[in-house]
Each structure stands twice: as structure tokens, then as C-alpha cells.
Design a protein around this motif. Structure first.
Motif, PDB file in Angstrom:
ATOM      1  N   PHE A   1       0.825  -1.207   0.000  1.00  0.00           N
ATOM      2  CA  PHE A   1       0.000   0.000   0.000  1.00  0.00           C
ATOM      3  C   PHE A   1       0.864   1.264   0.000  1.00  0.00           C
ATOM      4  CE2 PHE A   1      -3.545  -2.428   2.462  1.00  0.00           C
ATOM      5  CZ  PHE A   1      -4.046  -2.929   1.270  1.00  0.00           C
ATOM      6  N   GLY A   2       2.182   1.092  -0.124  1.00  0.00           N
ATOM      7  CA  GLY A   2       3.079   2.248  -0.108  1.00  0.00           C
ATOM      8  C   GLY A   2       3.087   2.945   1.234  1.00  0.00           C
ATOM      9  N   GLN A   3       3.014   2.168   2.318  1.00  0.00           N
ATOM     10  CA  GLN A   3       2.921   2.758   3.659  1.00  0.00           C
ATOM     11  C   GLN A   3       4.292   3.134   4.202  1.00  0.00           C
ATOM     12  OE1 GLN A   3       0.625  -0.121   5.843  1.00  0.00           O
ATOM     13  NE2 GLN A   3      -1.332   0.687   5.139  1.00  0.00           N
ATOM     14  N   HIS A   4       4.656   4.394   4.020  1.00  0.00           N
ATOM     15  CA  HIS A   4       5.865   4.954   4.615  1.00  0.00           C
ATOM     16  C   HIS A   4       5.396   6.170   5.392  1.00  0.00           C
ATOM     17  CE1 HIS A   4       8.522   2.320   2.306  1.00  0.00           C
ATOM     18  NE2 HIS A   4       7.713   2.534   1.284  1.00  0.00           N
ATOM     19  N   ILE A   5       5.305   6.025   6.714  1.00  0.00           N
ATOM     20  CA  ILE A   5       4.692   7.049   7.547  1.00  0.00           C
ATOM     21  C   ILE A   5       5.650   8.215   7.751  1.00  0.00           C
ATOM     22  CG2 ILE A   5       3.576   7.492   9.773  1.00  0.00           C
ATOM     23  CD1 ILE A   5       2.097   5.417   8.002  1.00  0.00           C
ATOM     24  N   LEU A   6       5.183   9.422   7.464  1.00  0.00           N
ATOM     25  CA  LEU A   6       5.986  10.626   7.659  1.00  0.00           C
ATOM     26  C   LEU A   6       6.055  10.920   9.160  1.00  0.00           C
ATOM     27  CD1 LEU A   6       7.497  13.017   6.416  1.00  0.00           C
ATOM     28  CD2 LEU A   6       5.287  14.160   6.105  1.00  0.00           C
ATOM     29  N   LYS A   7       7.264  10.837   9.726  1.00  0.00           N
ATOM     30  CA  LYS A   7       7.385  10.934  11.191  1.00  0.00           C
ATOM     31  C   LYS A   7       7.939  12.272  11.671  1.00  0.00           C
ATOM     32  CE  LYS A   7      12.023   8.938  11.379  1.00  0.00           C
ATOM     33  NZ  LYS A   7      12.910   7.927  11.924  1.00  0.00           N
TER      34      LYS A   7
ATOM     35  N   LYS B   1      10.951  11.751  -5.537  1.00  0.00           N
ATOM     36  CA  LYS B   1      11.693  12.916  -6.051  1.00  0.00           C
ATOM     37  C   LYS B   1      11.668  13.002  -7.583  1.00  0.00           C
ATOM     38  CE  LYS B   1      16.360  14.879  -6.069  1.00  0.00           C
ATOM     39  NZ  LYS B   1      17.767  14.625  -5.671  1.00  0.00           N
ATOM     40  N   GLU B   2      11.930  11.880  -8.272  1.00  0.00           N
ATOM     41  CA  GLU B   2      11.984  11.939  -9.735  1.00  0.00           C
ATOM     42  C   GLU B   2      10.611  12.245 -10.337  1.00  0.00           C
ATOM     43  OE1 GLU B   2      12.851   8.973 -13.385  1.00  0.00           O
ATOM     44  OE2 GLU B   2      14.507   9.135 -11.968  1.00  0.00           O
TER      45      GLU B   2
ATOM     46  N   LYS C   1      14.926  10.392   2.925  1.00  0.00           N
ATOM     47  CA  LYS C   1      14.230   9.129   3.233  1.00  0.00           C
ATOM     48  C   LYS C   1      14.156   8.831   4.734  1.00  0.00           C
ATOM     49  CE  LYS C   1      17.230   7.046   0.485  1.00  0.00           C
ATOM     50  NZ  LYS C   1      18.012   6.041  -0.256  1.00  0.00           N
ATOM     51  N   ASN C   2      15.066   9.407   5.524  1.00  0.00           N
ATOM     52  CA  ASN C   2      15.076   9.122   6.965  1.00  0.00           C
ATOM     53  C   ASN C   2      13.949   9.827   7.732  1.00  0.00           C
ATOM     54  OD1 ASN C   2      17.268   7.391   6.800  1.00  0.00           O
ATOM     55  ND2 ASN C   2      18.736   9.067   6.946  1.00  0.00           N
ATOM     56  N   ASN C   3      13.173  10.640   7.025  1.00  0.00           N
ATOM     57  CA  ASN C   3      12.028  11.297   7.664  1.00  0.00           C
ATOM     58  C   ASN C   3      10.799  10.388   7.692  1.00  0.00           C
ATOM     59  OD1 ASN C   3      12.922  14.191   8.198  1.00  0.00           O
ATOM     60  ND2 ASN C   3      13.520  13.917   6.063  1.00  0.00           N
ATOM     61  N   PHE C   4      10.942   9.154   7.181  1.00  0.00           N
ATOM     62  CA  PHE C   4       9.815   8.221   7.100  1.00  0.00           C
ATOM     63  C   PHE C   4      10.099   6.963   7.912  1.00  0.00           C
ATOM     64  CE2 PHE C   4       9.977  10.732   3.246  1.00  0.00           C
ATOM     65  CZ  PHE C   4       8.658  11.072   3.005  1.00  0.00           C
ATOM     66  N   ARG C   5       9.009   6.287   8.280  1.00  0.00           N
ATOM     67  CA  ARG C   5       9.130   4.985   8.929  1.00  0.00           C
ATOM     68  C   ARG C   5       8.160   4.020   8.256  1.00  0.00           C
ATOM     69  NH1 ARG C   5      11.116   3.885  13.846  1.00  0.00           N
ATOM     70  NH2 ARG C   5      10.875   6.029  14.543  1.00  0.00           N
ATOM     71  N   PRO C   6       8.590   2.899   7.672  1.00  0.00           N
ATOM     72  CA  PRO C   6      10.002   2.580   7.397  1.00  0.00           C
ATOM     73  C   PRO C   6      10.534   3.480   6.284  1.00  0.00           C
ATOM     74  CG  PRO C   6       8.567   0.975   6.340  1.00  0.00           C
ATOM     75  CD  PRO C   6       7.665   1.869   7.146  1.00  0.00           C
ATOM     76  N   PRO C   7      11.863   3.710   6.217  1.00  0.00           N
ATOM     77  CA  PRO C   7      12.400   4.590   5.171  1.00  0.00           C
ATOM     78  C   PRO C   7      12.174   3.986   3.781  1.00  0.00           C
ATOM     79  CG  PRO C   7      14.051   4.088   6.855  1.00  0.00           C
ATOM     80  CD  PRO C   7      12.906   3.158   7.075  1.00  0.00           C
ATOM     81  N   PRO C   8      11.688   4.778   2.812  1.00  0.00           N
ATOM     82  CA  PRO C   8      11.565   4.255   1.433  1.00  0.00           C
ATOM     83  C   PRO C   8      12.941   4.140   0.793  1.00  0.00           C
ATOM     84  CG  PRO C   8      10.988   6.585   1.514  1.00  0.00           C
ATOM     85  CD  PRO C   8      11.267   6.177   2.934  1.00  0.00           C
ATOM     86  N   LYS C   9      12.995   3.532  -0.375  1.00  0.00           N
ATOM     87  CA  LYS C   9      14.292   3.362  -1.057  1.00  0.00           C
ATOM     88  C   LYS C   9      14.680   4.614  -1.845  1.00  0.00           C
ATOM     89  CE  LYS C   9      13.844  -1.656  -1.481  1.00  0.00           C
ATOM     90  NZ  LYS C   9      13.617  -2.788  -2.394  1.00  0.00           N
TER      91      LYS C   9
END
Length: 306
Positions: free
Chosen positions: A27-33, A150-151, A186-194
Motif C-alpha cells: 500500500f506504499g505505507q511509509h509514515i511521515l514521522k 523525487k523523480e 528518506k530518513n524522515n519516514f518509517r520505514p524509510p523508502p528506497k
């Protein structure tokens, strides 16, 4: 031995971990922390106390509760029922509860109600269809501040001649003003995206350009298949010519127009491209006005792309 830093977890993430909820990458779950990024996105969206705000993929509600502080109502669209339950629990018994409406399901298949503003950290795999769903939504909303890969964000804002300039760029910019606001690591998310991320502001053009978007999309689709080739070469594909001839014959039939026995679609297309001085142009350097002029020229001769 060097000390190993303990991983920091917010209270909300601890609660979710305790209940065994794993974020679903399907589901593309990368939570902005990072609360500073969330606050910055809200500040840049120009929220008003009377606004109805749409959030797509609220996750654990980090952005949702800050939105609820600033607007009259929040519509939160979430596909994951586990996170819906967490979000409901987070606002239960608070003044926020009455201001939050949760739409459970896939946002691409959901009929969205009226909203003034959209602010969201969206699942990246639905970026393109979601952008056009929002831009074709009526009534118009004021603006959207969205987190993208980003792209993808760079493609949205690319200009003619840029390496990343593509069909997505020109189709979006036809319907909206698009601005890059900030880069997000990417470190602003949990889990970090690639991948790295960026925040973009999209402001729909209201009124929209006086053009049939389906026709426009058909033309840009042909031109950008090989964006470095000349338009003369791009239009030579047999399948393209067959589709255009079929559309032309339907148009003539509907308007009781006789088609000459020696009619040649290739010749017709070549004449139109030459008359516009577009035969040697390449999609990668053409702007909205160039495509607008070309579409009007084709339509005036009874050739349609939809």
C-alpha cells in the motif's frame, strides 16, 4: 565497542508495534514521522479555518491531527482497515472526533466529495493516476500540497528541453500551475523508502483551458512515445495512422461529409504538420502553445484523437 543507538519510536508507533501491526509496503505505507516537515507542508498549503481538507493515506494520523487543529473538517481516505481503527482510536473522545470523516477504500475508486485543500503523503505507486483524478475533480479545489517520489516530482515541474520533460509534465501543466516546494530525505519516514522524496504544490487552473482533455491526451501520447524524434516520424506508425483514419471516417460520417476515393491519411497528416511548420519539431522541446496550435489544426481538418 562503539555504542549502538537505540531506535527512537514515537508513542503512536510503539502502540502500533505492540499490537503487531506492520506497515504494508504493497500500500506504499511509509509514515511521515518528522513533525517539522508536516508543519511546513501545512503552512505552505494556505489552510483556512473554514476549509474542508482531504488527506490521502493518513496512516497513523500524524498529519491528520495537525490538520484537524487548523480546519473545519478533514476527509481522510485510507485503504488499510487496521490503520482506520488506529486513527479512530486516536481521535476518540476528543474535540477532533466530530471534525474527522474517514473514507475507507482505494482513493482511485472512491467518489470524492467536495474539498477545498488536499494535503497528503501519498502512496507513490498511485502518483500519476491520483494527480489526474484530482485535476479532473469537480468542483475545483484551491490547491494540493503532496509528497511524491523525487523523480516523479521533477517530471511534474520539468520544462520543455529538460531531460525529464515528458507527457506527464505537459499534461499536468496544461491543467495546473505546479511548483516544487522542498526536498525530503528518506530518513524522515518509517520505514524509510528506497527513494528520496519531494513536496509539490499543485494549483488547478480555474477556469480550465478551453480544450477537450481526452483529445489533448491522445495527441501528446503519440508525440511523446519517442520524444526525441520529429513529429513527422512519430506519426508514421501504422497503428497510429489506422486509428486516425478510423476517427476521421467516423467524423465525416457524423457530419455527412464525403470522403474522396483517393483519400490518403498519411498525406493528410503530412499536410497538416507542414502547414503548422511542426513536421520537424520534437515533443521534448514543444510547449503547451505549440501543442494547442497543432491540436486545433488537426481538429479543423476533421482529424481527432479520441
Amino acid at each position: 565497542m562503539p555504542k549502538i543507538k537505540a531506535e527512537k519510536k514515537t508513542r503512536i508507533h510503539k502502540e502500533i508495534a505492540k499490537q503487531g501491526i506492520q506497515f504494508n509496503k504493497d500500500f506504499g505505507q511509509h509514515i511521515l514521522k518528522n513533525p517539522l516537515i508536516i508543519t511546513s507542508m501545512l503552512d505552505k498549503s494556505g489552510l483556512r479555518p473554514t476549509d474542508v481538507a482531504l488527506e490521502i493515506g493518513p496512516g497513523t494520523g500524524n498529519m491528520t491531527v495537525k490538520l484537524l487543529d487548523r480546519v473545519k473538517k478533514v476527509l481522510a481516505c485510507e485503504i488499510d482497515t487496521r490503520l482506520v481503527a488506529e486513527l479512530q482510536k486516536r481521535v476518540q473522545g476528543t474535540p477532533y472526533q466530530a471534525k474527522l470523516q474517514i473514507l475507507v477504500g482505494d482513493v482511485l475508486k472512491t467518489e470524492l466529495p467536495f474539498f477545498d485543500i488536499c494535503v497528503a503523503n501519498i502512496p507513490y505507486q498511485i502518483s500519476s493516476p491520483l494527480v489526474f483524478k484530482l485535476l479532473l475533480h469537480r468542483p475545483f479545489f484551491r490547491c494540493a500540497v503532496l509528497m511524491f517520489q523525487k523523480e516523479f516530482a521533477q517530471r511534474l515541474v520539468a520544462k520543455p528541453g529538460d531531460k525529464l520533460y515528458c507527457r506527464l509534465s505537459i499534461n499536468t501543466q496544461l491543467l495546473a500551475r505546479v511548483d516544487m516546494l522542498m526536498k525530503v530525505g528518506k530518513n524522515n519516514f518509517r520505514p524509510p523508502p528506497k527513494v528520496e522524496s519531494s513536496v509539490v504544490r499543485i494549483e488547478p487552473r480555474n477556469p480550465p483551458p478551453p480544450i477537450n482533455f481526452v483529445e489533448w491526451d491522445g495527441l501528446t501520447r503519440i508525440a511523446f512515445v519517442r520524444k526525441n524524434k520529429t513529429l513527422s516520424a512519430a506519426f508514421k506508425h501504422a497503428t497510429t495512422m489506422a486509428a486516425l483514419e478510423k476517427n476521421y471516417r467516423v467524423h465525416c460520417s457524423l457530419h455527412n461529409k464525403e470522403i474522396p476515393e483517393d483519400f490518403d491519411i498519411k498525406q493528410k497528416v503530412h499536410e497538416i504538420l507542414t502547414s503548422c511548420e511542426a513536421d520537424q519539431m520534437r515533443a521534448r522541446t514543444m510547449d503547451i502553445d505549440d501543442f494547442m496550435k497543432l491540436l486545433h489544426a488537426f481538429n479543423a481538418e476533421g482529424i481527432h484523437f479520441a
